[in-house]
Design an enzyme around this catalytic site. Structure first.
Site, PDB file in Angstrom:
ATOM      1  N   ASN A  69       0.866  -1.192   0.000  1.00  0.00           N
ATOM      2  CA  ASN A  69       0.000   0.000   0.000  1.00  0.00           C
ATOM      3  C   ASN A  69       0.896   1.235   0.000  1.00  0.00           C
ATOM      4  O   ASN A  69       2.116   1.136   0.063  1.00  0.00           O
ATOM      5  CB  ASN A  69      -0.941  -0.032   1.210  1.00  0.00           C
ATOM      6  CG  ASN A  69      -0.180  -0.017   2.506  1.00  0.00           C
ATOM      7  OD1 ASN A  69       0.372   1.005   2.886  1.00  0.00           O
ATOM      8  ND2 ASN A  69      -0.116  -1.159   3.173  1.00  0.00           N
ATOM      9  N   ASP A  87      -3.060  -7.118   5.459  1.00  0.00           N
ATOM     10  CA  ASP A  87      -3.991  -8.037   6.112  1.00  0.00           C
ATOM     11  C   ASP A  87      -3.991  -9.412   5.454  1.00  0.00           C
ATOM     12  O   ASP A  87      -4.481 -10.383   6.022  1.00  0.00           O
ATOM     13  CB  ASP A  87      -5.415  -7.461   6.066  1.00  0.00           C
ATOM     14  CG  ASP A  87      -5.571  -6.316   7.060  1.00  0.00           C
ATOM     15  OD1 ASP A  87      -4.913  -6.362   8.109  1.00  0.00           O
ATOM     16  OD2 ASP A  87      -6.327  -5.371   6.773  1.00  0.00           O
ATOM     17  N   LYS A  89       9.601 -16.355 -11.528  1.00  0.00           N
ATOM     18  CA  LYS A  89       8.635 -15.367 -12.003  1.00  0.00           C
ATOM     19  C   LYS A  89       7.465 -16.095 -12.679  1.00  0.00           C
ATOM     20  O   LYS A  89       7.693 -16.958 -13.538  1.00  0.00           O
ATOM     21  CB  LYS A  89       9.304 -14.407 -12.981  1.00  0.00           C
ATOM     22  CG  LYS A  89       8.387 -13.282 -13.380  1.00  0.00           C
ATOM     23  CD  LYS A  89       8.981 -12.390 -14.432  1.00  0.00           C
ATOM     24  CE  LYS A  89       7.887 -11.473 -14.954  1.00  0.00           C
ATOM     25  NZ  LYS A  89       8.039 -11.139 -16.349  1.00  0.00           N
ATOM     26  N   PHE A 148      -2.428   2.550  15.386  1.00  0.00           N
ATOM     27  CA  PHE A 148      -2.922   3.533  14.413  1.00  0.00           C
ATOM     28  C   PHE A 148      -4.057   2.869  13.650  1.00  0.00           C
ATOM     29  O   PHE A 148      -4.125   1.646  13.558  1.00  0.00           O
ATOM     30  CB  PHE A 148      -1.808   3.953  13.444  1.00  0.00           C
ATOM     31  CG  PHE A 148      -0.837   4.907  14.090  1.00  0.00           C
ATOM     32  CD1 PHE A 148       0.112   4.440  14.973  1.00  0.00           C
ATOM     33  CD2 PHE A 148      -0.918   6.264  13.840  1.00  0.00           C
ATOM     34  CE1 PHE A 148       0.986   5.307  15.610  1.00  0.00           C
ATOM     35  CE2 PHE A 148      -0.052   7.149  14.471  1.00  0.00           C
ATOM     36  CZ  PHE A 148       0.899   6.673  15.353  1.00  0.00           C
ATOM     37  N   LYS A 186     -11.366  -0.673  17.504  1.00  0.00           N
ATOM     38  CA  LYS A 186      -9.990  -1.201  17.411  1.00  0.00           C
ATOM     39  C   LYS A 186      -9.289  -1.156  18.767  1.00  0.00           C
ATOM     40  O   LYS A 186      -8.533  -2.065  19.106  1.00  0.00           O
ATOM     41  CB  LYS A 186      -9.198  -0.456  16.335  1.00  0.00           C
ATOM     42  CG  LYS A 186      -9.593  -0.931  14.933  1.00  0.00           C
ATOM     43  CD  LYS A 186      -8.835  -0.280  13.808  1.00  0.00           C
ATOM     44  CE  LYS A 186      -9.420  -0.794  12.477  1.00  0.00           C
ATOM     45  NZ  LYS A 186      -8.995  -0.059  11.314  1.00  0.00           N
ATOM     46  N   LYS A 200      -8.181  -4.827  20.043  1.00  0.00           N
ATOM     47  CA  LYS A 200      -6.734  -5.087  20.096  1.00  0.00           C
ATOM     48  C   LYS A 200      -6.143  -4.757  21.467  1.00  0.00           C
ATOM     49  O   LYS A 200      -4.934  -4.752  21.636  1.00  0.00           O
ATOM     50  CB  LYS A 200      -6.029  -4.269  19.007  1.00  0.00           C
ATOM     51  CG  LYS A 200      -6.521  -4.589  17.576  1.00  0.00           C
ATOM     52  CD  LYS A 200      -5.820  -3.743  16.526  1.00  0.00           C
ATOM     53  CE  LYS A 200      -6.538  -3.812  15.192  1.00  0.00           C
ATOM     54  NZ  LYS A 200      -5.705  -4.327  14.108  1.00  0.00           N
TER      55      LYS A 200
END
Ligand code: CTP
Length: 404
Positions: A206, A278, A288, A335, A349, A353
């Site tokens: 990301n 995730d 490859k 975060f 969260k 957590k």
């Protein structure tokens, strides 16, 4: 912390690196500091005081007798005295308590003020035990030394003694003004984004740049912590990371997980700003993957499209597992990246957590990869503070100051 309205007395002594004090001066001004300059006689041989005067600054020459009280008024002016470059001769004079020039007189008149030394000299001179012992001695008297760089000296000798990067010097000046909120703490910070490889060349990841984590790492050093940064695929050349930050580089979820669990055991506070994937590929090919081998013709209504199919498996939630291992007193700061229902998702969260704090990034506002961020700091007692859009460097400081 920027240097807005901080009073910096820049004392330049006679080294070949004198010219770097001009860049340093400009950077201090850019950071908002109020700067006065003293040039030693030897420095005046290397660079002209007109350079500083052309920036509108009054430069004081090493002429203690012209105005016999200038060392007192300059000492009173200074919030911090920055000796850059600091020569072998001047450092040793400070340690011996000699006060025979304007700069040594100002320093003698300022025992309680923070004084930053930026040694710059030939490597053999820097390695000289007389200097080393004197630097140690001075550290007990409100002197802070910035480590010189290793490289080729002006004379061609190789070793430690070069004037450091301007950013390292500014960092030290900013540190002097920090609250030392994390003094003696071991702080672990994760930053960047994991990469989940499908084959040796392709991966999913990301856009997280790691800037928020790096800003936290730098700020934690300023606040007096011992800092370890687990850096995930960060473009190191683009960011300033202070040398006191111990960096551990990791790439994929699996090797990140191992390093994180190891380092977590040794830390008092964890800031988990990394963007962890995730999902990872169920199978990773060592070669490859060829286009012909992996495409599948799928029937999409009237149209035939070619699709690539790969199976992803969910990765472990690292924060969730770590919070079950936490020792008494260990703080876990997570975060969250959210596009809507920021507060509700943040609360969820924190509970799921078992976090002490969470910063909920409003990622609908183009903050990923940006120099700025905005969102909510939430704690496990229901406390919420909203932070408007601001530089990540500034936000990092506020997040640390709001730990409780
Ligand atoms: N995190 C983690 N392990 C994962 C995924 C995320 O430890 N496998 C951590 C992140 O580093 C962050 C926090 O959990 O500190 C929240 O991450 P975020 O991406 O906002 O949420 P997720 O928990 O992944 O949940 P969702 O994607 O459903 O919002």
């Amino acid at each position: 912390m920027d240097l807005k309205n901080k009073k910096v007395l820049l004392c330049v002594t006679g080294s070949i690196a004198c010219y770097k004090s001009v860049d340093l001066y400009r950077k201090l001004k850019k950071e908002g500091a109020d700067v006065k300059v003293i040039l030693s006689r030897a420095a005046g041989e290397f660079i002209s005081p007109y350079i500083f005067e052309s920036f509108g600054e009054e430069a004081f020459y090493d002429d203690a007798f012209k105005n016999p009280l200038s060392h007192i008024s300059l000492s009173k002016f200074a919030d911090v005295i920055l000796i850059a470059p600091a020569t072998y001769n001047t450092i040793n004079k400070f340690a011996a308590g000699i006060a025979d020039t304007l700069i040594t007189l100002v320093v003698a008149a300022s025992p309680e003020k923070p004084k930053i030394l930026v040694p710059a000299m030939n490597p053999n001179m820097f390695a000289n035990k007389i200097l080393k012992n004197n630097l140690n001695k001075l550290s007990e008297y409100n002197f802070y030394a910035v480590s010189p760089e290793t490289g080729n000296a002006a004379c061609g000798d190789f070793g430690e003694g070069r004037f450091p990067e301007i950013e390292d010097v500014i960092f030290e000046v900013e540190s002097v003004f920090s609250e030392k909120k994390l003094k003696g703490k071991k702080v672990l910070i994760t930053a960047g984004a994991t990469r989940e490889y499908m084959d040796p060349v392709r991966f999913i990841s990301n856009g997280s740049s790691g800037k928020m984590g790096i800003s936290l790492a730098n700020e934690a050093v300023k606040q007096g912590a011992d800092v370890v940064l687990i850096a995930l695929n960060i473009d190191r050349a683009s960011f300033y990371i202070n040398k006191k930050v111990k960096i551990i580089n990791r790439i994929s979820f699996m090797d990140f997980k191992e390093a994180l669990k190891d380092e977590f055991k040794k830390s008092d506070i964890l800031f988990m700003s990394a963007a962890v994937s995730d999902y990872g590929f169920k199978e990773k090919s060592s070669e490859k993957i060829k286009k012909s081998r992996t495409t599948v013709a799928a029937d999409a209504g009237d149209k035939k499209s070619t699709v690539f199919k790969a199976e992803l498996v969910q990765n472990e939630d690292l924060l969730k597992s770590l919070s079950t291992l936490r020792k008494k007193g260990q703080v876990i700061f997570g975060f969250a990246a959210e596009t809507n229902y920021l507060i509700e998702n943040g609360r969820k969260k924190i509970a799921e957590k078992s976090l002490d704090f969470i910063f909920v990034n409003d990622v609908s506002k183009d903050v990923i990869g940006s120099d700025e961020n905005e969102g909510f700091l939430m704690d496990n007692n229901g406390g919420i503070i909203k932070f408007e859009r601001q530089p990540k460097k500034k936000l990092a400081r506020l997040l640390i100051l709001n730990l409780h």
